[in-house]
Write a protein that holds these residues in place. Structure first.
Motif, PDB file in Angstrom:
ATOM      1  N   VAL A 214       0.853  -1.188   0.000  1.00  0.00           N
ATOM      2  CA  VAL A 214       0.000   0.000   0.000  1.00  0.00           C
ATOM      3  C   VAL A 214       0.888   1.236   0.000  1.00  0.00           C
ATOM      4  CG1 VAL A 214      -1.806   1.286   1.205  1.00  0.00           C
ATOM      5  CG2 VAL A 214      -1.808  -1.219   1.268  1.00  0.00           C
ATOM      6  N   TYR A 215       0.581   2.173  -0.898  1.00  0.00           N
ATOM      7  CA  TYR A 215       1.340   3.411  -1.019  1.00  0.00           C
ATOM      8  C   TYR A 215       0.415   4.604  -0.817  1.00  0.00           C
ATOM      9  CZ  TYR A 215       5.032   0.540  -3.091  1.00  0.00           C
ATOM     10  OH  TYR A 215       5.998  -0.404  -3.319  1.00  0.00           O
ATOM     11  N   LEU A 216       0.914   5.590  -0.081  1.00  0.00           N
ATOM     12  CA  LEU A 216       0.180   6.828   0.185  1.00  0.00           C
ATOM     13  C   LEU A 216       0.792   7.963  -0.619  1.00  0.00           C
ATOM     14  CD1 LEU A 216      -1.740   8.702   1.895  1.00  0.00           C
ATOM     15  CD2 LEU A 216       0.133   8.801   3.571  1.00  0.00           C
ATOM     16  N   HIS A 217      -0.077   8.801  -1.194  1.00  0.00           N
ATOM     17  CA  HIS A 217       0.381  10.015  -1.867  1.00  0.00           C
ATOM     18  C   HIS A 217      -0.116  11.207  -1.045  1.00  0.00           C
ATOM     19  CE1 HIS A 217       0.900  13.185  -4.887  1.00  0.00           C
ATOM     20  NE2 HIS A 217       1.762  12.362  -5.460  1.00  0.00           N
ATOM     21  N   PRO A 218       0.772  11.833  -0.239  1.00  0.00           N
ATOM     22  CA  PRO A 218       0.336  12.939   0.627  1.00  0.00           C
ATOM     23  C   PRO A 218      -0.200  14.114  -0.175  1.00  0.00           C
ATOM     24  CG  PRO A 218       2.531  12.149   1.221  1.00  0.00           C
ATOM     25  CD  PRO A 218       2.199  11.537  -0.100  1.00  0.00           C
ATOM     26  N   VAL A 219      -1.152  14.825   0.413  1.00  0.00           N
ATOM     27  CA  VAL A 219      -1.742  15.983  -0.262  1.00  0.00           C
ATOM     28  C   VAL A 219      -0.681  17.039  -0.534  1.00  0.00           C
ATOM     29  CG1 VAL A 219      -3.394  17.871  -0.018  1.00  0.00           C
ATOM     30  CG2 VAL A 219      -4.030  15.567   0.709  1.00  0.00           C
ATOM     31  N   ASP A 220       0.181  17.293   0.443  1.00  0.00           N
ATOM     32  CA  ASP A 220       1.174  18.361   0.314  1.00  0.00           C
ATOM     33  C   ASP A 220       2.563  17.838  -0.063  1.00  0.00           C
ATOM     34  OD1 ASP A 220      -0.752  20.225   1.086  1.00  0.00           O
ATOM     35  OD2 ASP A 220      -0.353  19.835   3.215  1.00  0.00           O
ATOM     36  N   GLY A 221       2.647  16.554  -0.427  1.00  0.00           N
ATOM     37  CA  GLY A 221       3.948  15.989  -0.761  1.00  0.00           C
ATOM     38  C   GLY A 221       4.039  15.572  -2.214  1.00  0.00           C
ATOM     39  N   GLU A 222       5.185  15.068  -2.591  1.00  0.00           N
ATOM     40  CA  GLU A 222       5.403  14.591  -3.943  1.00  0.00           C
ATOM     41  C   GLU A 222       5.815  13.125  -3.905  1.00  0.00           C
ATOM     42  OE1 GLU A 222       8.192  16.967  -6.033  1.00  0.00           O
ATOM     43  OE2 GLU A 222       7.043  18.836  -5.853  1.00  0.00           O
ATOM     44  N   GLY A 223       5.335  12.376  -4.864  1.00  0.00           N
ATOM     45  CA  GLY A 223       5.718  10.976  -4.963  1.00  0.00           C
ATOM     46  C   GLY A 223       4.953  10.082  -4.015  1.00  0.00           C
ATOM     47  N   TRP A 224       5.146   8.785  -4.215  1.00  0.00           N
ATOM     48  CA  TRP A 224       4.476   7.775  -3.406  1.00  0.00           C
ATOM     49  C   TRP A 224       5.324   7.405  -2.195  1.00  0.00           C
ATOM     50  CZ3 TRP A 224      -0.422   6.760  -4.335  1.00  0.00           C
ATOM     51  CH2 TRP A 224      -0.934   6.908  -5.639  1.00  0.00           C
ATOM     52  N   GLN A 225       4.644   7.135  -1.072  1.00  0.00           N
ATOM     53  CA  GLN A 225       5.309   6.685   0.143  1.00  0.00           C
ATOM     54  C   GLN A 225       4.717   5.340   0.543  1.00  0.00           C
ATOM     55  OE1 GLN A 225       4.806   9.702   3.149  1.00  0.00           O
ATOM     56  NE2 GLN A 225       5.721  11.318   1.884  1.00  0.00           N
ATOM     57  N   GLU A 226       5.570   4.302   0.637  1.00  0.00           N
ATOM     58  CA  GLU A 226       5.054   2.996   1.039  1.00  0.00           C
ATOM     59  C   GLU A 226       4.672   3.010   2.510  1.00  0.00           C
ATOM     60  OE1 GLU A 226       6.236  -1.760   1.044  1.00  0.00           O
ATOM     61  OE2 GLU A 226       7.635  -0.271   0.208  1.00  0.00           O
ATOM     62  N   MET A 227       3.494   2.472   2.821  1.00  0.00           N
ATOM     63  CA  MET A 227       3.025   2.419   4.199  1.00  0.00           C
ATOM     64  C   MET A 227       3.624   1.219   4.907  1.00  0.00           C
ATOM     65  SD  MET A 227      -1.000   3.454   3.940  1.00  0.00           S
ATOM     66  CE  MET A 227      -1.142   3.287   5.723  1.00  0.00           C
ATOM     67  N   PRO A 228       4.234   1.430   6.072  1.00  0.00           N
ATOM     68  CA  PRO A 228       4.804   0.307   6.827  1.00  0.00           C
ATOM     69  C   PRO A 228       3.716  -0.431   7.604  1.00  0.00           C
ATOM     70  CG  PRO A 228       5.143   2.347   8.024  1.00  0.00           C
ATOM     71  CD  PRO A 228       4.483   2.727   6.722  1.00  0.00           C
ATOM     72  N   ASN A 229       4.059  -1.585   8.125  1.00  0.00           N
ATOM     73  CA  ASN A 229       3.187  -2.351   9.021  1.00  0.00           C
ATOM     74  C   ASN A 229       1.840  -2.689   8.402  1.00  0.00           C
ATOM     75  OD1 ASN A 229       5.210  -2.016  11.030  1.00  0.00           O
ATOM     76  ND2 ASN A 229       4.333  -0.022  11.557  1.00  0.00           N
ATOM     77  N   VAL A 230       1.852  -2.969   7.117  1.00  0.00           N
ATOM     78  CA  VAL A 230       0.624  -3.386   6.444  1.00  0.00           C
ATOM     79  C   VAL A 230       0.536  -4.908   6.485  1.00  0.00           C
ATOM     80  CG1 VAL A 230      -0.556  -3.516   4.213  1.00  0.00           C
ATOM     81  CG2 VAL A 230       0.514  -1.387   4.944  1.00  0.00           C
ATOM     82  N   GLU A 231      -0.642  -5.432   6.829  1.00  0.00           N
ATOM     83  CA  GLU A 231      -0.810  -6.883   6.831  1.00  0.00           C
ATOM     84  C   GLU A 231      -0.539  -7.434   5.434  1.00  0.00           C
ATOM     85  OE1 GLU A 231      -4.238  -8.542   9.135  1.00  0.00           O
ATOM     86  OE2 GLU A 231      -4.829  -6.444   9.150  1.00  0.00           O
TER      87      GLU A 231
END
Length: 267
Positions: A214-231
Protein backbone atom coordinates in the motif's frame (compact mmCIF):
# COMPACT_ATOMS: atom_id res chain seq x y z
CA UNK A 1 -7.97 -4.92 -38.15
CA UNK A 2 -11.12 -2.85 -38.44
CA UNK A 3 -14.16 -3.19 -36.22
CA UNK A 4 -17.79 -2.37 -36.75
CA UNK A 5 -19.46 -0.93 -33.66
CA UNK A 6 -23.23 -1.25 -33.69
CA UNK A 7 -25.05 1.69 -32.09
CA UNK A 8 -26.49 1.20 -28.63
CA UNK A 9 -30.22 0.60 -28.62
CA UNK A 10 -32.46 2.67 -26.32
CA UNK A 11 -36.00 1.57 -25.57
CA UNK A 12 -38.59 3.74 -23.72
CA UNK A 13 -40.19 1.94 -20.80
CA UNK A 14 -42.62 2.86 -18.01
CA UNK A 15 -42.00 2.34 -14.30
CA UNK A 16 -44.76 -0.26 -14.22
CA UNK A 17 -43.06 -2.29 -16.92
CA UNK A 18 -39.70 -1.90 -15.23
CA UNK A 19 -41.03 -3.22 -11.95
CA UNK A 20 -43.16 -6.02 -13.40
CA UNK A 21 -40.93 -8.07 -15.63
CA UNK A 22 -37.26 -7.50 -15.01
CA UNK A 23 -34.75 -9.00 -12.62
CA UNK A 24 -32.39 -6.46 -11.07
CA UNK A 25 -28.85 -7.14 -9.96
CA UNK A 26 -27.93 -3.63 -8.74
CA UNK A 27 -29.72 -0.29 -8.24
CA UNK A 28 -28.16 3.13 -7.57
CA UNK A 29 -29.80 6.53 -7.13
CA UNK A 30 -28.28 9.63 -8.75
CA UNK A 31 -26.43 12.11 -6.50
CA UNK A 32 -29.27 14.64 -6.87
CA UNK A 33 -31.95 12.02 -6.17
CA UNK A 34 -33.76 12.58 -9.48
CA UNK A 35 -32.94 9.31 -11.29
CA UNK A 36 -32.41 5.63 -10.67
CA UNK A 37 -30.00 3.47 -12.62
CA UNK A 38 -30.00 -0.30 -12.47
CA UNK A 39 -28.63 -3.38 -14.16
CA UNK A 40 -31.57 -5.56 -15.19
CA UNK A 41 -31.92 -8.79 -17.11
CA UNK A 42 -34.02 -8.60 -20.28
CA UNK A 43 -34.21 -11.68 -22.51
CA UNK A 44 -31.05 -13.11 -20.91
CA UNK A 45 -29.06 -9.92 -21.51
CA UNK A 46 -27.85 -7.61 -18.73
CA UNK A 47 -28.90 -4.10 -19.73
CA UNK A 48 -28.77 -0.65 -18.12
CA UNK A 49 -32.14 0.72 -16.98
CA UNK A 50 -32.55 4.47 -16.36
CA UNK A 51 -35.63 5.84 -14.57
CA UNK A 52 -36.70 9.46 -13.97
CA UNK A 53 -38.44 9.52 -10.61
CA UNK A 54 -40.55 12.64 -11.20
CA UNK A 55 -42.77 10.99 -13.82
CA UNK A 56 -41.65 7.35 -13.50
CA UNK A 57 -40.55 7.19 -17.13
CA UNK A 58 -37.45 5.28 -18.10
CA UNK A 59 -35.16 3.97 -20.78
CA UNK A 60 -33.48 0.64 -21.35
CA UNK A 61 -29.98 0.75 -22.83
CA UNK A 62 -29.02 -2.45 -24.67
CA UNK A 63 -25.30 -3.15 -25.25
CA UNK A 64 -24.18 -4.73 -28.50
CA UNK A 65 -25.51 -8.21 -29.18
CA UNK A 66 -23.54 -10.74 -27.15
CA UNK A 67 -22.40 -8.17 -24.55
CA UNK A 68 -23.68 -7.58 -21.01
CA UNK A 69 -23.48 -4.55 -18.76
CA UNK A 70 -21.08 -5.51 -15.94
CA UNK A 71 -20.99 -2.49 -13.63
CA UNK A 72 -21.95 1.17 -13.53
CA UNK A 73 -21.39 4.35 -11.50
CA UNK A 74 -22.98 7.79 -11.24
CA UNK A 75 -20.02 9.91 -12.38
CA UNK A 76 -22.12 13.07 -11.94
CA UNK A 77 -25.81 13.84 -11.27
CA UNK A 78 -26.54 13.65 -14.99
CA UNK A 79 -24.07 11.10 -16.32
CA UNK A 80 -23.67 7.34 -15.82
CA UNK A 81 -20.45 5.48 -16.64
CA UNK A 82 -20.56 1.73 -17.23
CA UNK A 83 -18.52 -1.25 -18.39
CA UNK A 84 -19.50 -4.24 -20.50
CA UNK A 85 -18.37 -7.82 -20.87
CA UNK A 86 -18.55 -10.36 -23.65
CA UNK A 87 -19.20 -14.09 -23.40
CA UNK A 88 -16.25 -16.32 -24.24
CA UNK A 89 -16.49 -20.08 -24.58
CA UNK A 90 -18.23 -21.82 -21.73
CA UNK A 91 -17.35 -19.23 -19.06
CA UNK A 92 -20.51 -18.28 -17.15
CA UNK A 93 -19.58 -14.68 -16.31
CA UNK A 94 -18.81 -12.42 -19.27
CA UNK A 95 -15.23 -11.16 -19.48
CA UNK A 96 -14.68 -7.42 -19.37
CA UNK A 97 -13.76 -5.85 -22.69
CA UNK A 98 -11.83 -3.08 -20.91
CA UNK A 99 -14.06 -0.48 -22.57
CA UNK A 100 -15.74 2.40 -20.76
CA UNK A 101 -19.09 3.88 -21.82
CA UNK A 102 -21.20 6.83 -20.67
CA UNK A 103 -24.83 7.87 -21.08
CA UNK A 104 -26.88 10.78 -19.77
CA UNK A 105 -29.45 10.16 -17.06
CA UNK A 106 -32.30 10.63 -19.54
CA UNK A 107 -30.81 8.05 -21.91
CA UNK A 108 -29.31 10.56 -24.35
CA UNK A 109 -25.73 11.25 -25.48
CA UNK A 110 -24.57 7.63 -25.26
CA UNK A 111 -20.85 7.43 -25.99
CA UNK A 112 -17.95 4.99 -25.84
CA UNK A 113 -15.33 6.86 -23.86
CA UNK A 114 -12.47 4.38 -24.07
CA UNK A 115 -11.76 1.10 -25.78
CA UNK A 116 -10.20 -0.82 -28.64
CA UNK A 117 -13.35 -0.44 -30.77
CA UNK A 118 -13.50 3.36 -30.52
CA UNK A 119 -12.60 5.46 -33.56
CA UNK A 120 -11.07 8.93 -33.74
CA UNK A 121 -7.82 10.85 -34.11
CA UNK A 122 -5.27 12.10 -31.59
CA UNK A 123 -2.90 15.06 -31.47
CA UNK A 124 0.43 15.84 -29.86
CA UNK A 125 -1.04 17.81 -26.95
CA UNK A 126 -0.91 16.89 -23.26
CA UNK A 127 -4.62 16.06 -23.35
CA UNK A 128 -5.05 12.80 -25.24
CA UNK A 129 -8.03 12.87 -27.56
CA UNK A 130 -10.15 9.75 -27.51
CA UNK A 131 -9.03 7.14 -30.03
CA UNK A 132 -9.07 3.40 -30.36
CA UNK A 133 -6.94 2.12 -27.48
CA UNK A 134 -5.68 -1.34 -26.55
CA UNK A 135 -6.15 -1.23 -22.82
CA UNK A 136 -8.46 -1.43 -19.85
CA UNK A 137 -10.25 1.53 -18.27
CA UNK A 138 -11.59 1.34 -14.72
CA UNK A 139 -13.68 3.95 -12.92
CA UNK A 140 -12.04 5.40 -9.79
CA UNK A 141 -14.27 8.23 -8.60
CA UNK A 142 -16.31 11.25 -9.54
CA UNK A 143 -14.85 14.75 -9.11
CA UNK A 144 -16.91 17.01 -6.82
CA UNK A 145 -17.86 20.27 -8.50
CA UNK A 146 -16.81 19.00 -11.94
CA UNK A 147 -19.70 17.16 -13.64
CA UNK A 148 -17.82 17.08 -16.95
CA UNK A 149 -14.94 14.89 -15.74
CA UNK A 150 -14.18 11.81 -13.62
CA UNK A 151 -11.13 9.89 -12.44
CA UNK A 152 -10.26 6.62 -14.18
CA UNK A 153 -7.42 4.12 -14.21
CA UNK A 154 -5.95 3.28 -17.63
CA UNK A 155 -3.84 0.15 -18.19
CA UNK A 156 -2.24 -0.40 -21.60
CA UNK A 157 -2.26 -4.01 -22.82
CA UNK A 158 0.83 -3.45 -24.93
CA UNK A 159 2.84 -1.94 -22.06
CA UNK A 160 2.11 -4.96 -19.84
CA UNK A 161 3.82 -7.49 -22.09
CA UNK A 162 4.33 -10.72 -20.16
CA UNK A 163 4.11 -8.83 -16.85
CA UNK A 164 1.16 -7.39 -14.98
CA UNK A 165 -0.31 -4.10 -16.14
CA UNK A 166 1.04 -0.72 -15.03
CA UNK A 167 -1.87 1.64 -14.38
CA UNK A 168 -2.06 5.38 -14.72
CA UNK A 169 -4.69 7.56 -13.08
CA UNK A 170 -6.22 10.01 -15.56
CA UNK A 171 -8.94 12.62 -15.75
CA UNK A 172 -11.50 11.65 -18.39
CA UNK A 173 -13.98 13.87 -20.22
CA UNK A 174 -17.40 12.27 -19.74
CA UNK A 175 -18.67 13.57 -23.09
CA UNK A 176 -15.89 12.67 -25.53
CA UNK A 177 -13.43 10.45 -23.65
CA UNK A 178 -10.45 12.83 -23.82
CA UNK A 179 -7.83 11.89 -21.22
CA UNK A 180 -5.43 13.96 -19.12
CA UNK A 181 -2.76 12.03 -17.17
CA UNK A 182 -2.46 12.60 -13.42
CA UNK A 183 -0.09 10.05 -11.87
CA UNK A 184 1.26 6.55 -12.50
CA UNK A 185 1.01 3.70 -10.01
CA UNK A 186 4.18 2.92 -8.03
CA UNK A 187 4.09 -0.71 -9.13
CA UNK A 188 2.41 -3.20 -11.45
CA UNK A 189 -1.06 -4.60 -10.89
CA UNK A 190 -2.18 -1.75 -8.63
CA UNK A 191 -5.48 0.05 -8.10
CA UNK A 192 -6.15 3.61 -6.92
CA UNK A 193 -8.26 5.23 -4.19
CA UNK A 194 -9.23 8.93 -4.38
CA UNK A 195 -10.53 11.26 -1.69
CA UNK A 196 -13.69 13.36 -1.94
CA UNK A 197 -11.79 16.30 -3.41
CA UNK A 198 -10.88 14.31 -6.52
CA UNK A 199 -7.26 13.69 -5.48
CA UNK A 200 -5.50 10.35 -5.92
CA UNK A 201 -4.36 9.37 -2.43
CA UNK A 202 -3.61 5.63 -2.37
CA UNK A 203 -2.35 2.87 -4.64
CA UNK A 204 -2.40 -0.78 -3.62
CA UNK A 205 -1.84 -4.22 -5.03
CA UNK A 206 0.14 -7.45 -4.68
CA UNK A 207 3.87 -7.69 -5.24
CA UNK A 208 5.54 -10.61 -7.04
CA UNK A 209 5.45 -12.65 -3.81
CA UNK A 210 1.69 -12.17 -3.44
CA UNK A 211 1.94 -9.77 -0.47
CA UNK A 212 -0.18 -6.62 -0.32
CA UNK A 213 1.67 -3.33 -0.82
CA UNK A 214 0.00 0.00 0.00
CA UNK A 215 1.34 3.41 -1.02
CA UNK A 216 0.18 6.83 0.19
CA UNK A 217 0.38 10.02 -1.87
CA UNK A 218 0.34 12.94 0.63
CA UNK A 219 -1.74 15.98 -0.26
CA UNK A 220 1.17 18.36 0.31
CA UNK A 221 3.95 15.99 -0.76
CA UNK A 222 5.40 14.59 -3.94
CA UNK A 223 5.72 10.98 -4.96
CA UNK A 224 4.48 7.78 -3.41
CA UNK A 225 5.31 6.69 0.14
CA UNK A 226 5.05 3.00 1.04
CA UNK A 227 3.02 2.42 4.20
CA UNK A 228 4.80 0.31 6.83
CA UNK A 229 3.19 -2.35 9.02
CA UNK A 230 0.62 -3.39 6.44
CA UNK A 231 -0.81 -6.88 6.83
CA UNK A 232 0.65 -8.97 4.00
CA UNK A 233 -2.68 -10.48 2.93
CA UNK A 234 -5.60 -8.29 3.97
CA UNK A 235 -4.91 -4.64 4.65
CA UNK A 236 -6.11 -2.58 1.68
CA UNK A 237 -7.65 0.92 1.52
CA UNK A 238 -11.32 1.06 0.57
CA UNK A 239 -12.54 4.67 0.76
CA UNK A 240 -12.40 7.93 2.70
CA UNK A 241 -15.10 9.09 5.09
CA UNK A 242 -17.18 12.12 4.11
CA UNK A 243 -14.70 14.65 5.55
CA UNK A 244 -11.55 12.89 4.25
CA UNK A 245 -10.30 12.77 7.85
CA UNK A 246 -10.27 8.95 8.03
CA UNK A 247 -9.64 6.09 5.60
CA UNK A 248 -11.44 2.76 5.78
CA UNK A 249 -9.12 -0.26 5.47
CA UNK A 250 -9.73 -3.98 5.42
CA UNK A 251 -8.06 -5.56 8.43
CA UNK A 252 -7.94 -8.57 10.76
CA UNK A 253 -9.33 -8.01 14.29
CA UNK A 254 -7.28 -9.29 17.23
CA UNK A 255 -9.79 -12.06 17.88
CA UNK A 256 -9.56 -13.25 14.27
CA UNK A 257 -11.86 -13.01 11.29
CA UNK A 258 -12.26 -10.09 8.94
CA UNK A 259 -13.06 -6.46 9.68
CA UNK A 260 -13.07 -2.84 8.56
CA UNK A 261 -10.71 -0.49 10.39
CA UNK A 262 -10.10 3.26 10.21
CA UNK A 263 -6.80 5.10 9.87
CA UNK A 264 -6.04 8.80 10.13
CA UNK A 265 -3.85 9.81 7.15
CA UNK A 266 -2.95 13.10 8.82
CA UNK A 267 -1.09 11.55 11.75
Amino acid sequence: PSFFVAPLRLTPVSFTDLARHFEYTEVKISPDGKYLAAVSVVKDQHVLALLRLSDEQGRILHPRQGDDVLDFWWASPGRVVYTVGTHVGGIDRPLSTGELFAVSADGGDAEMLYGYRKGGMTTGTLIKHAVSARGTAEFIASIPGDPRHALVSISSWDAAGSQRYLSQAERIDLQNGNLEPIISAPGRGMSFVADHQGRIRFAYGEDDAGDIKVYLHPVDGEGWQEMPNVEPSRSTPLAFNRTDSLVYFTCSPKDGGFGICTWNPHT
